[in-house]
Scaffold this motif. Structure first.
Motif, PDB file in Angstrom:
ATOM      1  N   PHE A 176       2.755  -3.432   2.239  1.00 51.19           N
ATOM      2  CA  PHE A 176       1.824  -2.303   2.319  1.00 51.19           C
ATOM      3  C   PHE A 176       2.037  -1.425   1.092  1.00 51.19           C
ATOM      4  CE2 PHE A 176       3.332  -3.544   6.502  1.00 51.19           C
ATOM      5  CZ  PHE A 176       2.153  -3.810   7.188  1.00 51.19           C
ATOM      6  N   SER A 177       0.926  -0.994   0.498  1.00 51.45           N
ATOM      7  CA  SER A 177       1.008  -0.172  -0.711  1.00 51.45           C
ATOM      8  C   SER A 177       0.275   1.147  -0.521  1.00 51.45           C
ATOM      9  CB  SER A 177       0.401  -0.924  -1.905  1.00 51.45           C
ATOM     10  OG  SER A 177       0.333  -0.106  -3.050  1.00 51.45           O
ATOM     11  N   ARG A 178       0.788   2.194  -1.175  1.00 52.90           N
ATOM     12  CA  ARG A 178       0.132   3.501  -1.153  1.00 52.90           C
ATOM     13  C   ARG A 178      -0.926   3.631  -2.236  1.00 52.90           C
ATOM     14  NH1 ARG A 178       3.022   7.590  -2.479  1.00 52.90           N
ATOM     15  NH2 ARG A 178       4.782   6.482  -3.405  1.00 52.90           N
ATOM     16  N   CYS A 179      -1.171   2.549  -2.972  1.00 49.87           N
ATOM     17  CA  CYS A 179      -2.245   2.533  -3.971  1.00 49.87           C
ATOM     18  C   CYS A 179      -2.956   1.187  -3.889  1.00 49.87           C
ATOM     19  CB  CYS A 179      -1.698   2.780  -5.376  1.00 49.87           C
ATOM     20  SG  CYS A 179      -0.524   1.534  -5.944  1.00 49.87           S
ATOM     21  N   PRO A 183       0.371  -2.489 -10.725  1.00 50.81           N
ATOM     22  CA  PRO A 183       1.413  -2.765  -9.747  1.00 50.81           C
ATOM     23  C   PRO A 183       1.331  -1.855  -8.522  1.00 50.81           C
ATOM     24  CG  PRO A 183       2.343  -1.556 -11.591  1.00 50.81           C
ATOM     25  CD  PRO A 183       0.935  -1.888 -11.972  1.00 50.81           C
ATOM     26  N   TYR A 184       1.646  -2.459  -7.361  1.00 53.38           N
ATOM     27  CA  TYR A 184       1.618  -1.729  -6.104  1.00 53.38           C
ATOM     28  C   TYR A 184       2.912  -0.950  -5.898  1.00 53.38           C
ATOM     29  CZ  TYR A 184      -2.062  -5.206  -5.309  1.00 53.38           C
ATOM     30  OH  TYR A 184      -3.178  -5.994  -5.428  1.00 53.38           O
ATOM     31  N   THR A 185       2.885  -0.063  -4.927  1.00 50.35           N
ATOM     32  CA  THR A 185       4.113   0.639  -4.558  1.00 50.35           C
ATOM     33  C   THR A 185       4.960  -0.269  -3.667  1.00 50.35           C
ATOM     34  OG1 THR A 185       3.085   1.640  -2.602  1.00 50.35           O
ATOM     35  CG2 THR A 185       3.006   2.901  -4.658  1.00 50.35           C
ATOM     36  N   HIS A 186       6.274  -0.051  -3.702  1.00 52.66           N
ATOM     37  CA  HIS A 186       7.193  -0.877  -2.919  1.00 52.66           C
ATOM     38  C   HIS A 186       8.175  -0.007  -2.145  1.00 52.66           C
ATOM     39  CE1 HIS A 186       5.679  -4.583  -4.562  1.00 52.66           C
ATOM     40  NE2 HIS A 186       5.910  -4.196  -5.796  1.00 52.66           N
ATOM     41  N   ASP A 187       7.669   1.094  -1.585  1.00 53.88           N
ATOM     42  CA  ASP A 187       8.548   1.992  -0.842  1.00 53.88           C
ATOM     43  C   ASP A 187       8.266   1.959   0.656  1.00 53.88           C
ATOM     44  OD1 ASP A 187       6.062   3.141  -1.054  1.00 53.88           O
ATOM     45  OD2 ASP A 187       6.768   5.082  -1.796  1.00 53.88           O
ATOM     46  N   ALA A 243       0.868   2.094  -9.035  1.00 56.30           N
ATOM     47  CA  ALA A 243       2.119   2.789  -8.753  1.00 56.30           C
ATOM     48  C   ALA A 243       2.501   3.705  -9.906  1.00 56.30           C
ATOM     49  CB  ALA A 243       3.233   1.769  -8.498  1.00 56.30           C
ATOM     50  N   HIS A 244       2.184   3.298 -11.125  1.00 58.52           N
ATOM     51  CA  HIS A 244       2.480   4.151 -12.284  1.00 58.52           C
ATOM     52  C   HIS A 244       1.670   5.443 -12.220  1.00 58.52           C
ATOM     53  CE1 HIS A 244       4.748   0.850 -13.700  1.00 58.52           C
ATOM     54  NE2 HIS A 244       3.745   0.159 -14.232  1.00 58.52           N
ATOM     55  N   ASP A 245       0.420   5.342 -11.779  1.00 67.19           N
ATOM     56  CA  ASP A 245      -0.411   6.539 -11.641  1.00 67.19           C
ATOM     57  C   ASP A 245       0.195   7.492 -10.615  1.00 67.19           C
ATOM     58  OD1 ASP A 245      -2.297   5.545 -13.457  1.00 67.19           O
ATOM     59  OD2 ASP A 245      -3.410   4.515 -11.870  1.00 67.19           O
ATOM     60  N   LEU A 246       0.674   6.940  -9.499  1.00 67.42           N
ATOM     61  CA  LEU A 246       1.293   7.765  -8.468  1.00 67.42           C
ATOM     62  C   LEU A 246       2.572   8.423  -8.983  1.00 67.42           C
ATOM     63  CD1 LEU A 246       0.889   5.735  -5.152  1.00 67.42           C
ATOM     64  CD2 LEU A 246      -0.143   7.925  -5.735  1.00 67.42           C
ATOM     65  N   ASP A 247       3.349   7.676  -9.753  1.00 70.65           N
ATOM     66  CA  ASP A 247       4.585   8.242 -10.320  1.00 70.65           C
ATOM     67  C   ASP A 247       4.258   9.432 -11.212  1.00 70.65           C
ATOM     68  OD1 ASP A 247       6.151   6.404  -9.016  1.00 70.65           O
ATOM     69  OD2 ASP A 247       6.337   5.055 -10.718  1.00 70.65           O
ATOM     70  N   SER A 249       1.561  11.275 -11.055  1.00 69.69           N
ATOM     71  CA  SER A 249       1.048  12.357 -10.216  1.00 69.69           C
ATOM     72  C   SER A 249       2.184  13.083  -9.502  1.00 69.69           C
ATOM     73  CB  SER A 249       0.072  11.770  -9.184  1.00 69.69           C
ATOM     74  OG  SER A 249      -0.381  12.774  -8.309  1.00 69.69           O
ATOM     75  N   ASP A 250       3.164  12.327  -9.002  1.00 67.82           N
ATOM     76  CA  ASP A 250       4.278  12.926  -8.286  1.00 67.82           C
ATOM     77  C   ASP A 250       5.148  13.777  -9.191  1.00 67.82           C
ATOM     78  OD1 ASP A 250       3.421  11.698  -5.996  1.00 67.82           O
ATOM     79  OD2 ASP A 250       4.861  10.045  -6.096  1.00 67.82           O
ATOM     80  N   SER A 251       5.224  13.381 -10.480  1.00 65.42           N
ATOM     81  CA  SER A 251       6.064  14.126 -11.425  1.00 65.42           C
ATOM     82  C   SER A 251       5.304  15.283 -12.058  1.00 65.42           C
ATOM     83  CB  SER A 251       6.579  13.186 -12.516  1.00 65.42           C
ATOM     84  OG  SER A 251       5.517  12.690 -13.322  1.00 65.42           O
ATOM     85  N   GLY A 252       4.005  15.409 -11.740  1.00 67.85           N
ATOM     86  CA  GLY A 252       3.208  16.502 -12.243  1.00 67.85           C
ATOM     87  C   GLY A 252       2.706  16.322 -13.652  1.00 67.85           C
ATOM     88  N   GLN A 253       2.775  15.076 -14.183  1.00 64.99           N
ATOM     89  CA  GLN A 253       2.300  14.830 -15.547  1.00 64.99           C
ATOM     90  C   GLN A 253       0.785  14.697 -15.570  1.00 64.99           C
ATOM     91  OE1 GLN A 253       4.353  11.387 -17.053  1.00 64.99           O
ATOM     92  NE2 GLN A 253       6.324  12.378 -17.044  1.00 64.99           N
TER      93      GLN A 253
END
Length: 253
Positions: A176-179, A183-187, A243-247, A249-253
């Motif tokens: 299951f991915s959050r995006c 690449p997909y998320t793996h958390d 997943a890179h886009d989410l990273d 977004s999460d870091s506020g960049q």
């Protein structure tokens, strides 16, 4: 000096290249001739320095590779980590038109209308509409592929928290991915059917020794319950992107 056989064959199939030009250089000229003020980049892989080229933007990529057995420009069109369309043509001008149109914002239908050699799937259309998650679930729920455990798919789909995530398979494991893009998320825990049971693990990046076990379950419903119990905090619906886009977004960049 003896010319490399592969180089000699490319020059034979693609007279535009001659013996010294690259796909990037001749495509750049064709793109400008077609009226697009876009930059053509070489492919990252060293082995494709002469036979590959691409265009990149924040959300879209168009790439081209040269066929080596016969004359063929092989095209791929991506948006936010999703392979949206493909095509093959023998015309360099057609390559420039298709890549230029895609990078300039053409829809799938517009791209197909302008370049009939381009094809795309219903899943790609769903991603374009913003329905990629539901379309992916529908695909898995109706597939006859042997690697898909339908009881597991139905048990996961029945849970609202998982139904809004993007499902994908790695071999026979359900992820299951959050995006929605690669690449997909793996958390989120992974479910792997094995010998009539279901192994629930974290993705291998959580452990240097491979997948980290969460537990085993006797049934799909029990396996899904284990996943639900280990969902990340604020695990909302899957979003378009990677997943890179989410990273970022999460870091506020």
């Amino acid at each position: 000096m003896t010319l490399d056989p592969a180089t000699d064959n490319l020059a034979h199939l693609y007279p535009e290249l001659g013996r010294n030009e690259t796909l990037r250089s001749i495509l750049q000229a064709a793109v400008h001739q077609a009226g697009y003020g876009l930059d053509v980049l070489p492919e990252d892989a060293p082995g494709w320095w002469r036979s590959g080229a691409r265009m990149d933007s924040d959300s879209r990529t168009a790439s081209a590779l040269l066929g080596i057995a016969e004359r063929a420009f092989i095209l791929s069109f991506w948006e936010r980590g999703v392979g949206m369309a493909r095509g093959t043509t023998t015309s360099l001008d057609a390559v420039a038109s298709a890549m230029g149109a895609w990078q300039s914002g053409a829809t799938l239908a517009q791209l197909k209308s302008a370049c009939p050699f381009v094809d795309y799937s219903r899943l790609a259309e769903a991603h374009e509409r913003g329905d990629g998650v539901e379309a992916q679930w529908t695909s898995y729920r109706h597939t006859t592929a042997r690697f898909v455990d339908h009881e597991l798919i139905e048990a996961a789909y029945a849970q609202p928290q998982l139904r809004v995530l993007f499902p994908f398979h790695s071999l026979n494991s359900l992820n299951f991915s959050r995006c929605t893009g690669f690449p997909y998320t793996h958390d989120i825990p992974v479910i792997t059917p094995a010998n009539g049971r279901y192994r629930v693990t974290w993705w291998h990046t959580r452990s240097p020794h491979g997948p980290a076990d969460i537990g085993e379950a006797e049934s799909p419903d029990e396996a899904v319950a284990l996943v639900l119990a280990h969902l990340p905090h604020n695990c909302g619906p899957a979003v378009a992107g990677t997943a890179h886009d989410l990273d970022r977004s999460d870091s506020g960049q």
